[in-house]
Design a protein around this motif. Structure first.
Motif, PDB file in Angstrom:
ATOM      1  N   GLY A   1       0.460  -1.241  -0.171  1.00 54.70           N
ATOM      2  CA  GLY A   1      -0.516   0.390  -0.037  1.00 54.70           C
ATOM      3  C   GLY A   1       1.071   1.401   0.237  1.00 54.70           C
ATOM      4  N   VAL A   2       2.116   1.168  -0.195  1.00 51.60           N
ATOM      5  CA  VAL A   2       2.821   2.805  -0.221  1.00 51.60           C
ATOM      6  C   VAL A   2       2.978   3.232  -2.186  1.00 51.60           C
ATOM      7  CG1 VAL A   2       5.221   3.388  -0.755  1.00 51.60           C
ATOM      8  CG2 VAL A   2       5.026   1.118   0.613  1.00 51.60           C
ATOM      9  N   PRO A   3       2.411   4.097  -1.759  1.00 52.18           N
ATOM     10  CA  PRO A   3       2.163   5.238  -2.904  1.00 52.18           C
ATOM     11  C   PRO A   3       3.188   5.258  -3.602  1.00 52.18           C
ATOM     12  CG  PRO A   3       2.078   6.265  -0.890  1.00 52.18           C
ATOM     13  CD  PRO A   3       2.818   5.632  -0.103  1.00 52.18           C
ATOM     14  N   VAL A   4       4.018   3.951  -4.753  1.00 55.84           N
ATOM     15  CA  VAL A   4       4.659   4.477  -5.027  1.00 55.84           C
ATOM     16  C   VAL A   4       5.342   5.533  -5.784  1.00 55.84           C
ATOM     17  CG1 VAL A   4       6.218   3.491  -6.698  1.00 55.84           C
ATOM     18  CG2 VAL A   4       5.124   1.643  -4.650  1.00 55.84           C
ATOM     19  N   ILE A   5       3.976   6.217  -6.889  1.00 57.46           N
ATOM     20  CA  ILE A   5       4.551   6.834  -7.529  1.00 57.46           C
ATOM     21  C   ILE A   5       4.897   7.458  -7.833  1.00 57.46           C
ATOM     22  CG2 ILE A   5       3.486   7.970  -9.597  1.00 57.46           C
ATOM     23  CD1 ILE A   5       2.713   5.511 -10.712  1.00 57.46           C
ATOM     24  N   ARG A   6       3.611   8.155  -6.303  1.00 56.15           N
ATOM     25  CA  ARG A   6       3.419   9.662  -5.776  1.00 56.15           C
ATOM     26  C   ARG A   6       4.942   9.903  -4.646  1.00 56.15           C
ATOM     27  NH1 ARG A   6       0.004   9.991  -0.535  1.00 56.15           N
ATOM     28  NH2 ARG A   6      -1.452   9.253  -1.768  1.00 56.15           N
ATOM     29  N   THR A   7       5.767   8.986  -4.295  1.00 64.55           N
ATOM     30  CA  THR A   7       6.713   9.234  -3.696  1.00 64.55           C
ATOM     31  C   THR A   7       8.312   9.129  -4.582  1.00 64.55           C
ATOM     32  OG1 THR A   7       6.097   7.616  -1.661  1.00 64.55           O
ATOM     33  CG2 THR A   7       8.302   8.128  -1.848  1.00 64.55           C
ATOM     34  N   VAL A   8       7.940   8.462  -5.363  1.00 62.97           N
ATOM     35  CA  VAL A   8       9.417   9.013  -6.532  1.00 62.97           C
ATOM     36  C   VAL A   8       9.368   9.997  -6.665  1.00 62.97           C
ATOM     37  CG1 VAL A   8      10.350   7.550  -8.707  1.00 62.97           C
ATOM     38  CG2 VAL A   8       9.122   5.897  -7.062  1.00 62.97           C
ATOM     39  N   VAL A   9       7.581  10.059  -7.457  1.00 62.72           N
ATOM     40  CA  VAL A   9       8.002  11.713  -7.877  1.00 62.72           C
ATOM     41  C   VAL A   9       7.929  12.762  -7.446  1.00 62.72           C
ATOM     42  CG1 VAL A   9       6.400  13.875  -9.012  1.00 62.72           C
ATOM     43  CG2 VAL A   9       6.123  10.769  -9.820  1.00 62.72           C
ATOM     44  N   SER A  10       7.890  12.017  -5.916  1.00 61.75           N
ATOM     45  CA  SER A  10       8.282  13.695  -5.512  1.00 61.75           C
ATOM     46  C   SER A  10       9.297  13.595  -4.568  1.00 61.75           C
ATOM     47  CB  SER A  10       7.723  13.284  -3.558  1.00 61.75           C
ATOM     48  OG  SER A  10       6.481  12.436  -4.144  1.00 61.75           O
ATOM     49  N   VAL A  11      10.172  11.825  -4.516  1.00 65.87           N
ATOM     50  CA  VAL A  11      11.474  11.878  -4.583  1.00 65.87           C
ATOM     51  C   VAL A  11      12.953  13.481  -5.236  1.00 65.87           C
ATOM     52  CG1 VAL A  11      13.473  11.179  -4.745  1.00 65.87           C
ATOM     53  CG2 VAL A  11      12.012  10.819  -2.914  1.00 65.87           C
ATOM     54  N   TYR A  12      11.891  12.794  -7.243  1.00 58.62           N
ATOM     55  CA  TYR A  12      12.509  13.726  -7.949  1.00 58.62           C
ATOM     56  C   TYR A  12      12.491  15.146  -7.985  1.00 58.62           C
ATOM     57  CZ  TYR A  12      14.755   9.809 -10.611  1.00 58.62           C
ATOM     58  OH  TYR A  12      15.221   8.600 -11.063  1.00 58.62           O
ATOM     59  N   VAL A  13      11.520  15.414  -7.282  1.00 64.03           N
ATOM     60  CA  VAL A  13      10.658  17.227  -7.405  1.00 64.03           C
ATOM     61  C   VAL A  13      11.557  17.744  -6.590  1.00 64.03           C
ATOM     62  CG1 VAL A  13       9.246  18.966  -6.458  1.00 64.03           C
ATOM     63  CG2 VAL A  13       8.546  16.582  -7.925  1.00 64.03           C
ATOM     64  N   VAL A  14      12.523  17.495  -4.874  1.00 66.61           N
ATOM     65  CA  VAL A  14      13.452  16.937  -3.992  1.00 66.61           C
ATOM     66  C   VAL A  14      14.196  17.566  -4.379  1.00 66.61           C
ATOM     67  CG1 VAL A  14      14.405  16.533  -2.391  1.00 66.61           C
ATOM     68  CG2 VAL A  14      11.760  16.402  -2.028  1.00 66.61           C
ATOM     69  N   SER A  15      14.809  16.876  -5.793  1.00 66.75           N
ATOM     70  CA  SER A  15      16.420  16.535  -5.746  1.00 66.75           C
ATOM     71  C   SER A  15      16.257  17.508  -6.626  1.00 66.75           C
ATOM     72  CB  SER A  15      16.528  15.258  -6.570  1.00 66.75           C
ATOM     73  OG  SER A  15      17.697  15.667  -7.894  1.00 66.75           O
ATOM     74  N   SER A  16      15.227  18.290  -7.477  1.00 67.70           N
ATOM     75  CA  SER A  16      15.289  19.085  -8.824  1.00 67.70           C
ATOM     76  C   SER A  16      15.132  20.458  -7.349  1.00 67.70           C
ATOM     77  CB  SER A  16      14.162  20.036  -9.483  1.00 67.70           C
ATOM     78  OG  SER A  16      14.194  18.257 -10.043  1.00 67.70           O
ATOM     79  N   LEU A  17      14.709  20.430  -6.133  1.00 69.00           N
ATOM     80  CA  LEU A  17      14.073  22.230  -6.016  1.00 69.00           C
ATOM     81  C   LEU A  17      16.278  22.184  -4.648  1.00 69.00           C
ATOM     82  CD1 LEU A  17      10.795  21.818  -4.267  1.00 69.00           C
ATOM     83  CD2 LEU A  17      11.746  23.584  -5.774  1.00 69.00           C
ATOM     84  N   CYS A  18      16.766  21.229  -4.674  1.00 63.83           N
ATOM     85  CA  CYS A  18      17.911  20.971  -3.806  1.00 63.83           C
ATOM     86  C   CYS A  18      18.977  21.239  -5.170  1.00 63.83           C
ATOM     87  CB  CYS A  18      18.185  19.441  -3.085  1.00 63.83           C
ATOM     88  SG  CYS A  18      17.565  19.010  -1.947  1.00 63.83           S
ATOM     89  N   ALA A  19      18.942  21.186  -6.013  1.00 62.30           N
ATOM     90  CA  ALA A  19      19.684  21.463  -6.816  1.00 62.30           C
ATOM     91  C   ALA A  19      19.612  23.150  -7.155  1.00 62.30           C
ATOM     92  CB  ALA A  19      19.285  20.693  -8.630  1.00 62.30           C
ATOM     93  N   ALA A  20      18.720  23.131  -7.103  1.00 60.19           N
ATOM     94  CA  ALA A  20      18.115  24.992  -7.550  1.00 60.19           C
ATOM     95  C   ALA A  20      18.327  25.819  -6.078  1.00 60.19           C
ATOM     96  CB  ALA A  20      16.011  24.864  -7.546  1.00 60.19           C
ATOM     97  N   LEU A  21      18.496  25.311  -5.167  1.00 59.60           N
ATOM     98  CA  LEU A  21      19.059  25.655  -4.150  1.00 59.60           C
ATOM     99  C   LEU A  21      20.643  26.118  -3.982  1.00 59.60           C
ATOM    100  CD1 LEU A  21      18.848  27.228  -1.124  1.00 59.60           C
ATOM    101  CD2 LEU A  21      18.147  24.756  -0.490  1.00 59.60           C
ATOM    102  N   GLY A  22      20.835  24.423  -4.846  1.00 58.51           N
ATOM    103  CA  GLY A  22      22.556  24.446  -4.625  1.00 58.51           C
ATOM    104  C   GLY A  22      22.985  26.080  -5.767  1.00 58.51           C
ATOM    105  N   GLY A  23      22.610  25.860  -6.917  1.00 58.78           N
ATOM    106  CA  GLY A  23      23.052  26.483  -7.823  1.00 58.78           C
ATOM    107  C   GLY A  23      22.545  28.064  -7.675  1.00 58.78           C
ATOM    108  N   LEU A  24      21.628  28.721  -6.443  1.00 52.98           N
ATOM    109  CA  LEU A  24      21.200  30.127  -5.966  1.00 52.98           C
ATOM    110  C   LEU A  24      22.406  30.048  -4.912  1.00 52.98           C
ATOM    111  CD1 LEU A  24      17.447  29.460  -4.868  1.00 52.98           C
ATOM    112  CD2 LEU A  24      18.399  30.927  -6.328  1.00 52.98           C
ATOM    113  N   LEU A  25      23.029  29.332  -4.332  1.00 56.98           N
ATOM    114  CA  LEU A  25      24.408  29.314  -3.161  1.00 56.98           C
ATOM    115  C   LEU A  25      26.045  29.014  -3.723  1.00 56.98           C
ATOM    116  CD1 LEU A  25      23.198  26.701  -0.017  1.00 56.98           C
ATOM    117  CD2 LEU A  25      23.115  29.186  -0.517  1.00 56.98           C
ATOM    118  N   LEU A  26      25.539  28.679  -5.266  1.00 59.01           N
ATOM    119  CA  LEU A  26      26.931  28.946  -5.719  1.00 59.01           C
ATOM    120  C   LEU A  26      26.943  30.205  -6.674  1.00 59.01           C
ATOM    121  CD1 LEU A  26      28.871  26.813  -7.083  1.00 59.01           C
ATOM    122  CD2 LEU A  26      27.948  26.165  -9.464  1.00 59.01           C
ATOM    123  N   ALA A  27      25.826  30.362  -6.657  1.00 57.21           N
ATOM    124  CA  ALA A  27      25.796  32.055  -7.457  1.00 57.21           C
ATOM    125  C   ALA A  27      26.572  32.837  -6.729  1.00 57.21           C
ATOM    126  CB  ALA A  27      24.600  32.683  -8.148  1.00 57.21           C
TER     127      ALA A  27
END
Lengths: 519, 335, 347
Positions: B220-246
């Motif tokens: 009963g784990v919501p697989v698709i929702r979880t995997v999609v969230s994980v990729y969204v979190v990764s993109s957000l982390c990268a975005a934050l990383g880009g801001l800090l790198l700037a």
């Protein structure tokens, strides 16, 4: 414990293949503990025993896929070393494996010659047309119909794949043929076909080993039977020296207390689950049935008649059409998540690939479906609450483990099965679906599972129980629905539930006295 | 199914550990390696343990650590995110553009956050729903996004300036007394990340999916929702990383994230996660990020160029993953 | 010798419905993933070629030759990548090996360098580098992704040691020999040779073994396929063909070296293989598809060039194309699996 004294040592020369005093351990577990196996050409030799008794390991040693720690393998009186499957093949040993060894992306013809012997043209390159022709010839000779040598092996139905597997091995004309549970996916008719071929090979002088869970097949085909127990050969002799009772006794090492008491069907109880016109493409056709409160409904039939698919559909694992009602209300079972929410839960067939996260702890596995109930502060899991819950489950199911922090992978098969059961039972579903969960489970765990099923039904849970073993169905079920041709052909009740009726309905779709299913 | 069952004793490693302890051991090893490296270098080069140097190590590794957080989640879920560099470039460049024209952080974020979410959704839905291979999907979105960025900026480098740069410059290089701001920010993020993975339903679902996606779905784990969230979190982390790198570089260019393709994966692997999914921990990734920064500092002291850095990175991955594999194999699993 | 067995087996003999369904499916001309993946790269190639003709405004035979010429390095690298992907692996280190060989060619095979010694030597280095990958993958049981990620880092570090920045020069003799006019266009020759090598491989035991390993490694073992030896050879060949690509690249296309030249070839080679229809899970794919995929990728760059747009437009279009291809193949596979669930899920 040495247990081979029953064979006179002076007799060794009379045997064509001998595996003497084989030992093999995996870690601290002795899979084989001084087991001996002897066979003659022109005989079919059945190897029987409970799971983990060592018969499969013994076969794997003869096949060359497992190296023994100690022991001697003699073929035609000479010691041979079986370092690899290829080496064994060169000795004329062929194996039809329990797990299919076909390569799904290669064509049937390519699969036939993967181990060697492919026809080559003048340029020494593989002649594909000749390979296809040769494959057709082999199929003709063996009486296999309707398989195109060009199609990818993986695109064939499972039973056809098994036929290709068998043909592949037999085409090499092995002197020693090992059938490692090769019949488990075949419909009865194909089993009979295979037995015909095996008899022919035997008459031509091959030695055949048959590993099967079905005692009946051993009696039908074997000339000689060896029973394995605890990693050693417990008893061996010609087939007529055994009866079903003595065989079972030899396998268990004790007498079997047969328990045939069956409770009457709770006809008076209200209908809990109602399934109307369930359809799954290619697998299930117009299945309808009712399940009462506290009832166990058995699903019987030949392999691949849609039993698994019915359960999977009811749990939202496969796409399906049809109506499912629980306590008179339509419920949504389009995904496992929704099925669980609606009060339906499934114990899947294969605990390793479908049931458990093996590299996670026992606790994590037990609480995975019920994490919502373990929450403490906000969205955080409360460790104390979770621990209590998991401990309670493990105790009530009698899981033997050092610590709940241990990986599930560290548990024995029977205990893993209990963790899986505990996990599903904790959902407290109104309807439980059991998908052949007793296959490959030792007798002790099986008894535990049956006791548990009785307990559950006494508390009002309803169970759909699919088993490939008709004796289990007779033993456990209030009613048995026999599937034939991807639909329920008839439902047996009360005294109708006999092995004869189940088998007859399985192969013909009806019994003499059966009442047709209400649609 | 008549294979020999493998009881507890067989699965235990030589040290008698079960899987759980073994995984802790791998992470502990990453920390020990990092601390050892630091101590040894400090002995030879006392300046290395100066407050300023430690701060600069933390400043550098924080950005890597934040990008690595997303990568950790994705890798635990049996995936990989190679679109990190493009996302970093996009967020950095957009920050600078917006900063110079309006001086408005919020205005930049209004653009960046939806782009990050969209990228994560495309990656996640392709992988989870269509079951496309993560390597190719994220490589393709990386190329696509970078191409789009180049098209819109004509490949120009732009200096950051005005308000946004100051904020992110403070976040990435500032210090309050002897304590670096980046360290504080990172500790905050780390606490949230560790709690998320170890103590929430979401975290448990992530591990379950990485370990056995079929069993997870059956539970009963919501697989698709979880995997999609994980990729969204990764993109957000990268975005934050880009801001800090700037902020850290005080300049932005579309290619600014290119090093992070390799290093963001390296820190996760050095931190003890398996590329096969199901295992890994953010504490390990932190150690991995610090290790890489210390190594960079060491090479700078020895006056060795990027050539040696690359060779050492490669060797480091071999050694740490090899060790993890060795431990795992003693414990009965090949990685 | 006894007569034929008493019963016939068809695997589905027991139920007429399944047999009828099987017949129905045969009649309906089922689409297999293989068919889709074979058609897509051809269509893509033709479409892009037509677009290129339109953009350039003329058609000449040399157009195809120009395309091939710039694509040859990618075709060669793609050959190795295809073999690796067919076994179910991936080779990220082609980037490192390519850079290393390019750097060596530009520094050792200069006008006063010893070309006769260094040419075989760099090819050998490529072969050895690949073999090391293969050995590590087979011996340590580490994932190909990790091993080649780490060795990419190491090899590209070595490339930087050999040549710290873009530059160097290739011996004029070597360049003119390779890039001078041949009787037959050399790019066509190289491509033809690659195709022939592939077709021959496909009909050898080795070729079947490569596919077998990618199809199912445990089953391959049960069929006595020499898994370790085959894998090492596959990675070694990938290294060799990458080195060949790098030699061609630096002596025909750029006339100089770059220690980071290889990095773009990682994505490009994987993309060419995927657009060519190979499955990253292994077991399915072919070299013709990869060649078409490689040509398609380089045609995009040329179309952008002819159209007078900035080169980064090409990157955008390539990204869109790769994403579209991988999503299309994934969708097709998903639909087919859904349509015929029996074979996939009951196993």
């Amino acid at each position: 414990m040495q247990d081979d004294s029953h064979q006179a040592r002076g007799q060794t020369d009379a045997w064509d293949l001998q595996a003497l005093e084989m030992r093999k351990s995996y870690g601290k577990v002795n899979a084989l503990d001084g087991a001996t196996l002897r066979a003659r050409y022109g005989e079919v030799h059945a190897l029987l025993g409970e799971n983990g008794a060592g018969k499969s390991t013994m076969c794997k040693i003869v096949t060359g896929s497992v190296r023994p720690d100690a022991g001697e393998l003699l073929l035609d009186g000479r010691a041979i070393s079986n370092g690899s499957v290829g080496e064994a093949m060169r000795h004329g040993i062929g194996t039809v494996f329990q797990e299919l060894s076909l390569l799904p992306d290669l064509s049937v013809a390519e699969n036939m010659f993967i181990g060697g012997g492919e026809p080559r043209g003048r340029t020494k390159l593989v002649d594909r047309r000749a390979a296809r022709r040769r494959t057709d010839e082999i199929f003709d000779e063996l009486g296999i119909e309707g398989i195109d040598p060009r199609s990818a092996a993986g695109s064939l139905p499972l039973a056809q794949q098994q036929l290709v597997e068998i043909a592949k091995v037999i085409a090499r004309k092995p002197r020693i043929l090992i059938l490692d549970e090769a019949t488990s996916t075949l419909p009865r008719q194909d089993v009979l076909w295979l037995f015909g071929i095996v008899r022919r090979l035997r008459d031509e002088g091959a030695a055949v080993f048959l590993i099967s869970h079905r005692l009946r097949e051993a009696f039908e085909l074997a000339d000689r039977i060896t029973v394995f127990r605890n990693g050693a050969d417990a008893k061996t002799g010609t087939t007529d020296e055994f009866t079903e009772a003595t065989l079972v006794e030899a396998m268990l090492g004790r007498e079997l207390g047969v328990e045939t008491e069956r409770r009457p069907a709770p006809a008076a109880a209200e209908v809990r689950l109602e399934v109307r016109e369930l359809n799954v493409k290619n697998r299930v056709r117009d299945v309808s049935f009712e399940l009462r409160r506290g009832e166990i409904l058995g699903l019987a039939g030949l392999q691949g008649q849609g039993q698994t698919a019915v359960l999977q559909a009811l749990y939202g694992w496969t796409r399906h059409d049809g109506e499912v009602l629980l306590d008179g209300q339509p419920i949504d079972v389009r995904t496992p998540r929704r099925a669980i929410r609606s009060g339906v839960a499934l114990v899947p067939e294969d605990r390793r690939t479908q049931g458990l996260a093996l590299e996670m702890s026992i606790r994590d596995n037990l609480t995975l479906p019920t994490l919502r109930r373990q929450l403490g502060f906000g969205n955080l899991i409360s460790p104390a609450r979770e621990e209590r819950f998991a401990e309670h489950l493990a105790k009530s199911l009698n899981v033997k483990a050092g610590s709940l922090e241990d990986d599930v992978a560290s548990l024995s098969g029977g205990n893993q099965q209990k963790v899986l059961l505990g996990k599903v039972l904790s959902l407290e579903a109104k309807v439980l679906l059991f998908a052949d969960i007793t296959r490959g489970v030792d007798v002790g765990t099986k008894a535990d599972i049956f006791a548990l099923m009785r307990e559950l039904t006494a508390d009002g849970t309803s169970i759909v129980f699919y088993s490939s073993d008709s004796m289990e169905l007779i033993h456990m079920c209030h009613r048995v629905a026999v599937m034939f041709d991807h639909t329920i052909a008839c439902v047996l009740e009360g005294d109708e539930i006999t092995e004869r009726n189940i088998v007859q309905a399985s192969v013909s779709g009806r019994i003499a006295t059966s009442e047709e299913v209400k649609v | 199914m008549s294979a020999v069952p493998a009881p507890a004793s067989e699965r235990r490693s030589r040290f008698g550990q079960t899987g759980w302890r073994r995984r802790q051991l791998v992470i502990a090893f990453a920390w020990i390696l990092m601390i050892l490296l630091f101590v040894v270098v400090s002995l030879f080069e006392p300046g290395f343990r100066s407050n300023t140097n430690i701060r600069s190590i933390v400043d550098q590794s924080m950005i890597l650590g934040i990008v690595g957080l997303g990568q950790t989640l994705v890798i635990i879920c049996r995936g990989i995110d190679l679109s990190v560099p493009a996302m970093m470039g996009v967020s950095g460049v957009l920050l600078a553009r917006h900063g110079t024209t309006t001086g408005d952080v919020v205005g930049a974020l209004v653009l960046i956050v939806p782009i990050a979410i969209a990228l994560g959704l495309v990656n996640g839905l392709s992988v989870a729903l269509l079951r496309a291979p993560a390597i190719v999907v994220t490589l393709a979105t990386n190329t696509l996004l970078l191409g789009a960025l180049l098209v819109t900026t004509n490949g120009a480098t732009s200096q950051t300036g005005g308000e946004p740069a100051k904020l992110f410059r403070t976040l990435s290089t500032g210090h309050i007394g002897p304590i670096s701001v980046s360290g504080l920010v990172w500790i905050g993020i780390a606490i949230v990340a560790v709690a998320l993975l170890a103590g929430t339903r979401f975290g448990r679902h992530v591990y379950a999916i990485g370990n056995n996606p079929v069993a997870a779905r059956m539970s009963g784990v919501p697989v698709i929702r979880t995997v999609v969230s994980v990729y969204v979190v990764s993109s957000l982390c990268a975005a934050l990383g880009g801001l800090l790198l700037a902020g850290y570089l005080n300049q932005t260019f579309p290619d600014m994230g290119s090093d992070y393709l390799f290093t963001s994966i390296a820190v996760v692997l050095i931190g003890g996660a398996s590329i096969l999914g199901g295992t890994g921990n953010y504490l390990g990734t932190i150690a991995g990020a610090l290790t890489l920064s210390i190594l960079g500092g060491v090479l700078a002291i020895l006056n060795l160029g990027p050539a040696y850095m690359r060779i050492l990175y490669g060797v480091l991955i071999f050694v740490t993953v090899g060790l993890g594999t060795l431990l795992a194999r003693r414990g009965g699993r090949s990685t | 010798m006894s007569a034929a067995p008493p019963v016939h087996a068809s695997g589905v003999a027991a139920d007429a419905a399944t047999r009828a369904e099987a017949g129905e499916q045969r009649g309906r001309a089922r689409v297999t993933p293989q068919q889709v993946t074979a058609v897509v790269p051809v269509v893509l190639f033709v479409v892009l070629f037509v677009v290129m003709i339109v953009v350039q405004g003329t058609f000449s035979g040399s157009l195809l030759q120009t395309v091939l010429e710039t694509t040859v390095p990618l075709i060669l690298v793609g050959f190795g990548q295809t073999l690796v992907v067919l076994t179910g692996g991936i080779d990220l280190s082609v980037g490192g090996i390519f850079s290393l060989v390019t750097a060596l060619v530009a520094t050792k095979m200069t006008h006063n360098g010893d070309v006769a010694t260094w040419l075989p030597l760099v090819l050998l280095i490529g072969l050895a580098a690949g073999a090391i990958n293969g050995l590590l993958i087979v011996r340590t049981k580490m994932q190909p992704f990790i091993v080649t990620l780490a060795s990419w880092s190491v090899f590209s570090g070595l490339a930087l040691l050999a040549l710290s920045t873009d530059g160097g020069s290739v011996a004029p003799g070597l360049s003119s020999t390779l890039s001078g006019s041949w009787i037959v266009p050399k790019a066509a020759v190289v491509t033809a040779v690659v195709i022939v090598v592939w077709l021959v491989l496909r009909r050898t035991r080795f070729g079947t073994n490569v596919l077998a390993i990618g199809s199912s490694e445990p089953s391959a073992r049960l069929n006595s396929v020499p898994v370790a030896r085959t894998k090492i050879l596959v990675y070694a060949l990938a290294g060799l063909f990458t080195a060949l690509g790098a030699v061609y690249y630096s002596s025909v296309l750029t006339f100089s070296g770059s220690p980071t030249a290889g990095d773009t070839f990682i994505l490009q080679s994987v993309a060419a293989v995927v657009i060519g229809g190979a499955s990253l899970a292994g077991g399915r794919g072919n070299m013709i598809g990869t060649i078409l995929g490689a040509c398609s990728l380089s045609m995009i760059a040329q179309i952008v060039f002819f159209a007078g747009a900035e080169s980064y437009w090409g990157q955008l279009v390539q990204g869109i194309l790769i994403l579209a291809a991988v999503l299309l193949f994934a969708t097709v596979e998903l639909l087919i699996r859904r349509r015929n669930p029996a074979s996939a899920e009951e196993a």
